[in-house]
Design a protein around this motif. Sequence first.
Motif, PDB file in Angstrom:
ATOM      1  N   MET A   1       0.838  -1.183   0.000  1.00 23.82           N
ATOM      2  CA  MET A   1       0.000   0.000   0.000  1.00 23.82           C
ATOM      3  C   MET A   1       0.880   1.242   0.000  1.00 23.82           C
ATOM      4  SD  MET A   1      -3.089   0.988   2.577  1.00 23.82           S
ATOM      5  CE  MET A   1      -3.965  -0.457   2.038  1.00 23.82           C
ATOM      6  N   LYS A   2       0.535   2.172  -0.840  1.00 19.22           N
ATOM      7  CA  LYS A   2       1.330   3.393  -0.988  1.00 19.22           C
ATOM      8  C   LYS A   2       1.155   4.300   0.222  1.00 19.22           C
ATOM      9  CE  LYS A   2       2.217   7.137  -4.121  1.00 19.22           C
ATOM     10  NZ  LYS A   2       3.373   7.016  -4.924  1.00 19.22           N
ATOM     11  N   GLU A   3       2.245   4.883   0.654  1.00 20.64           N
ATOM     12  CA  GLU A   3       2.195   5.905   1.692  1.00 20.64           C
ATOM     13  C   GLU A   3       2.729   7.199   1.094  1.00 20.64           C
ATOM     14  OE1 GLU A   3       3.481   5.270   5.616  1.00 20.64           O
ATOM     15  OE2 GLU A   3       3.008   3.142   5.595  1.00 20.64           O
ATOM     16  N   TYR A   4       2.133   8.283   1.508  1.00 21.33           N
ATOM     17  CA  TYR A   4       2.516   9.589   0.975  1.00 21.33           C
ATOM     18  C   TYR A   4       3.288  10.364   2.029  1.00 21.33           C
ATOM     19  CZ  TYR A   4      -0.798   8.596  -2.725  1.00 21.33           C
ATOM     20  OH  TYR A   4      -1.451   8.029  -3.782  1.00 21.33           O
ATOM     21  N   SER A   5       4.268  11.131   1.557  1.00 26.00           N
ATOM     22  CA  SER A   5       5.009  12.000   2.474  1.00 26.00           C
ATOM     23  C   SER A   5       4.631  13.440   2.165  1.00 26.00           C
ATOM     24  CB  SER A   5       6.514  11.788   2.336  1.00 26.00           C
ATOM     25  OG  SER A   5       6.930  12.127   1.039  1.00 26.00           O
ATOM     26  N   HIS A   6       4.669  14.258   3.189  1.00 30.45           N
ATOM     27  CA  HIS A   6       4.299  15.664   3.062  1.00 30.45           C
ATOM     28  C   HIS A   6       5.379  16.507   3.724  1.00 30.45           C
ATOM     29  CE1 HIS A   6       0.654  13.176   3.191  1.00 30.45           C
ATOM     30  NE2 HIS A   6       0.293  13.939   2.180  1.00 30.45           N
ATOM     31  N   PRO A   7       5.829  17.558   3.056  1.00 27.06           N
ATOM     32  CA  PRO A   7       6.888  18.374   3.652  1.00 27.06           C
ATOM     33  C   PRO A   7       6.362  19.148   4.856  1.00 27.06           C
ATOM     34  CG  PRO A   7       6.044  19.441   1.687  1.00 27.06           C
ATOM     35  CD  PRO A   7       5.381  18.100   1.767  1.00 27.06           C
ATOM     36  N   PRO A   8       7.206  19.329   5.868  1.00 28.96           N
ATOM     37  CA  PRO A   8       6.802  20.207   6.972  1.00 28.96           C
ATOM     38  C   PRO A   8       6.587  21.612   6.408  1.00 28.96           C
ATOM     39  CG  PRO A   8       8.848  19.043   7.481  1.00 28.96           C
ATOM     40  CD  PRO A   8       8.545  18.785   6.051  1.00 28.96           C
ATOM     41  N   ASP A  62       3.969  17.951  -3.019  1.00 30.04           N
ATOM     42  CA  ASP A  62       5.377  18.331  -2.828  1.00 30.04           C
ATOM     43  C   ASP A  62       5.518  19.801  -2.433  1.00 30.04           C
ATOM     44  OD1 ASP A  62       6.085  15.747  -3.475  1.00 30.04           O
ATOM     45  OD2 ASP A  62       6.712  16.242  -5.523  1.00 30.04           O
ATOM     46  N   ALA A  63       4.593  20.637  -2.891  1.00 30.48           N
ATOM     47  CA  ALA A  63       4.617  22.065  -2.556  1.00 30.48           C
ATOM     48  C   ALA A  63       3.991  22.340  -1.191  1.00 30.48           C
ATOM     49  CB  ALA A  63       3.897  22.868  -3.630  1.00 30.48           C
ATOM     50  N   GLY A  64       3.470  21.300  -0.552  1.00 29.12           N
ATOM     51  CA  GLY A  64       2.907  21.465   0.783  1.00 29.12           C
ATOM     52  C   GLY A  64       1.449  21.872   0.816  1.00 29.12           C
ATOM     53  N   LEU A  65       0.822  22.030  -0.328  1.00 32.62           N
ATOM     54  CA  LEU A  65      -0.566  22.488  -0.374  1.00 32.62           C
ATOM     55  C   LEU A  65      -1.571  21.405  -0.006  1.00 32.62           C
ATOM     56  CD1 LEU A  65      -0.268  24.613  -3.566  1.00 32.62           C
ATOM     57  CD2 LEU A  65      -1.412  25.405  -1.513  1.00 32.62           C
ATOM     58  N   VAL A  66      -1.302  20.179  -0.432  1.00 36.47           N
ATOM     59  CA  VAL A  66      -2.273  19.103  -0.305  1.00 36.47           C
ATOM     60  C   VAL A  66      -1.703  17.965   0.529  1.00 36.47           C
ATOM     61  CG1 VAL A  66      -3.498  17.345  -1.662  1.00 36.47           C
ATOM     62  CG2 VAL A  66      -3.402  19.679  -2.486  1.00 36.47           C
ATOM     63  N   ALA A  67      -2.566  17.385   1.353  1.00 39.38           N
ATOM     64  CA  ALA A  67      -2.225  16.182   2.110  1.00 39.38           C
ATOM     65  C   ALA A  67      -3.057  15.034   1.555  1.00 39.38           C
ATOM     66  CB  ALA A  67      -2.527  16.371   3.595  1.00 39.38           C
ATOM     67  N   THR A  68      -2.439  13.875   1.406  1.00 37.78           N
ATOM     68  CA  THR A  68      -3.128  12.705   0.869  1.00 37.78           C
ATOM     69  C   THR A  68      -2.947  11.542   1.831  1.00 37.78           C
ATOM     70  OG1 THR A  68      -2.676  13.455  -1.389  1.00 37.78           O
ATOM     71  CG2 THR A  68      -3.323  11.168  -1.125  1.00 37.78           C
ATOM     72  N   ARG A  69      -4.059  10.846   2.083  1.00 34.68           N
ATOM     73  CA  ARG A  69      -4.016   9.664   2.925  1.00 34.68           C
ATOM     74  C   ARG A  69      -4.721   8.533   2.204  1.00 34.68           C
ATOM     75  NH1 ARG A  69      -8.682   8.412   5.511  1.00 34.68           N
ATOM     76  NH2 ARG A  69     -10.362   9.921   5.291  1.00 34.68           N
ATOM     77  N   GLU A  71      -7.204   5.422   2.115  1.00 35.97           N
ATOM     78  CA  GLU A  71      -8.383   4.873   2.784  1.00 35.97           C
ATOM     79  C   GLU A  71      -8.867   3.699   1.940  1.00 35.97           C
ATOM     80  OE1 GLU A  71     -12.643   6.592   2.877  1.00 35.97           O
ATOM     81  OE2 GLU A  71     -11.626   7.377   4.664  1.00 35.97           O
ATOM     82  N   GLY A  72      -8.497   2.489   2.345  1.00 37.09           N
ATOM     83  CA  GLY A  72      -8.827   1.314   1.540  1.00 37.09           C
ATOM     84  C   GLY A  72      -8.106   1.378   0.213  1.00 37.09           C
ATOM     85  N   THR A  73      -8.878   1.413  -0.861  1.00 29.91           N
ATOM     86  CA  THR A  73      -8.281   1.472  -2.201  1.00 29.91           C
ATOM     87  C   THR A  73      -8.259   2.886  -2.758  1.00 29.91           C
ATOM     88  OG1 THR A  73     -10.427   1.034  -3.223  1.00 29.91           O
ATOM     89  CG2 THR A  73      -9.007  -0.872  -2.761  1.00 29.91           C
ATOM     90  N   ARG A  74      -8.735   3.837  -1.977  1.00 32.26           N
ATOM     91  CA  ARG A  74      -8.798   5.229  -2.457  1.00 32.26           C
ATOM     92  C   ARG A  74      -7.739   6.086  -1.781  1.00 32.26           C
ATOM     93  NH1 ARG A  74     -14.680   7.434  -1.866  1.00 32.26           N
ATOM     94  NH2 ARG A  74     -14.117   7.168   0.300  1.00 32.26           N
ATOM     95  N   CYS A  75      -7.297   7.087  -2.508  1.00 34.55           N
ATOM     96  CA  CYS A  75      -6.384   8.088  -1.969  1.00 34.55           C
ATOM     97  C   CYS A  75      -7.197   9.357  -1.760  1.00 34.55           C
ATOM     98  CB  CYS A  75      -5.237   8.345  -2.940  1.00 34.55           C
ATOM     99  SG  CYS A  75      -4.226   6.893  -3.221  1.00 34.55           S
ATOM    100  N   MET A  76      -7.343   9.750  -0.513  1.00 35.70           N
ATOM    101  CA  MET A  76      -8.153  10.906  -0.157  1.00 35.70           C
ATOM    102  C   MET A  76      -7.240  12.109   0.039  1.00 35.70           C
ATOM    103  SD  MET A  76     -11.099   9.490  -0.226  1.00 35.70           S
ATOM    104  CE  MET A  76     -12.124  10.776   0.454  1.00 35.70           C
ATOM    105  N   SER A  77      -7.576  13.216  -0.610  1.00 37.23           N
ATOM    106  CA  SER A  77      -6.749  14.415  -0.536  1.00 37.23           C
ATOM    107  C   SER A  77      -7.536  15.586   0.017  1.00 37.23           C
ATOM    108  CB  SER A  77      -6.231  14.776  -1.928  1.00 37.23           C
ATOM    109  OG  SER A  77      -5.349  13.789  -2.399  1.00 37.23           O
ATOM    110  N   SER A  78      -6.816  16.456   0.688  1.00 36.40           N
ATOM    111  CA  SER A  78      -7.405  17.687   1.227  1.00 36.40           C
ATOM    112  C   SER A  78      -6.332  18.761   1.269  1.00 36.40           C
ATOM    113  CB  SER A  78      -7.968  17.447   2.634  1.00 36.40           C
ATOM    114  OG  SER A  78      -6.942  17.042   3.506  1.00 36.40           O
ATOM    115  N   VAL A  79      -6.790  20.006   1.283  1.00 31.97           N
ATOM    116  CA  VAL A  79      -5.864  21.126   1.399  1.00 31.97           C
ATOM    117  C   VAL A  79      -5.437  21.234   2.861  1.00 31.97           C
ATOM    118  CG1 VAL A  79      -5.599  23.629   1.153  1.00 31.97           C
ATOM    119  CG2 VAL A  79      -6.890  22.334  -0.551  1.00 31.97           C
ATOM    120  N   ARG A  80      -4.180  21.511   3.096  1.00 30.26           N
ATOM    121  CA  ARG A  80      -3.666  21.702   4.458  1.00 30.26           C
ATOM    122  C   ARG A  80      -4.002  23.130   4.901  1.00 30.26           C
ATOM    123  NH1 ARG A  80       2.431  19.591   4.021  1.00 30.26           N
ATOM    124  NH2 ARG A  80       2.391  19.960   6.247  1.00 30.26           N
ATOM    125  N   LYS A  81      -5.292  23.384   4.965  1.00 26.81           N
ATOM    126  CA  LYS A  81      -5.832  24.734   5.097  1.00 26.81           C
ATOM    127  C   LYS A  81      -5.334  25.483   6.332  1.00 26.81           C
ATOM    128  CE  LYS A  81     -10.200  27.120   4.660  1.00 26.81           C
ATOM    129  NZ  LYS A  81     -11.635  26.965   4.460  1.00 26.81           N
TER     130      LYS A  81
END
Length: 100
Positions: A1-8, A62-69, A71-81
Amino acid sequence: MKEYSHPPLEEVTLPAVMQALSDPCRIAIVRTLLEGGELACNGVPLDISKATRSHHFAILRDAGLVATRVEGTRCMSSVRKEEFEERFPGLLELVLQHEK
């Protein structure tokens, strides 16, 4: 399963963010996520290929705008508002106000 990294966010620079927002598709993605909350990548209505869509999400992540997690077979994204508003106050509001 893919894991995503997000810059601080303290490592994210304004030029990197502006570069990420230089493409109309990426602006559309951020706007849709800001208006609709967390969505699967295919929940953002764009007339582009799956590979191109993934590329745009990766640039935003990569630009820090979006976080992705995963969830099962889906990749859910949201803005790091909240984090983003603290680092670059008012910038996301400008994205929302940008003409479609």
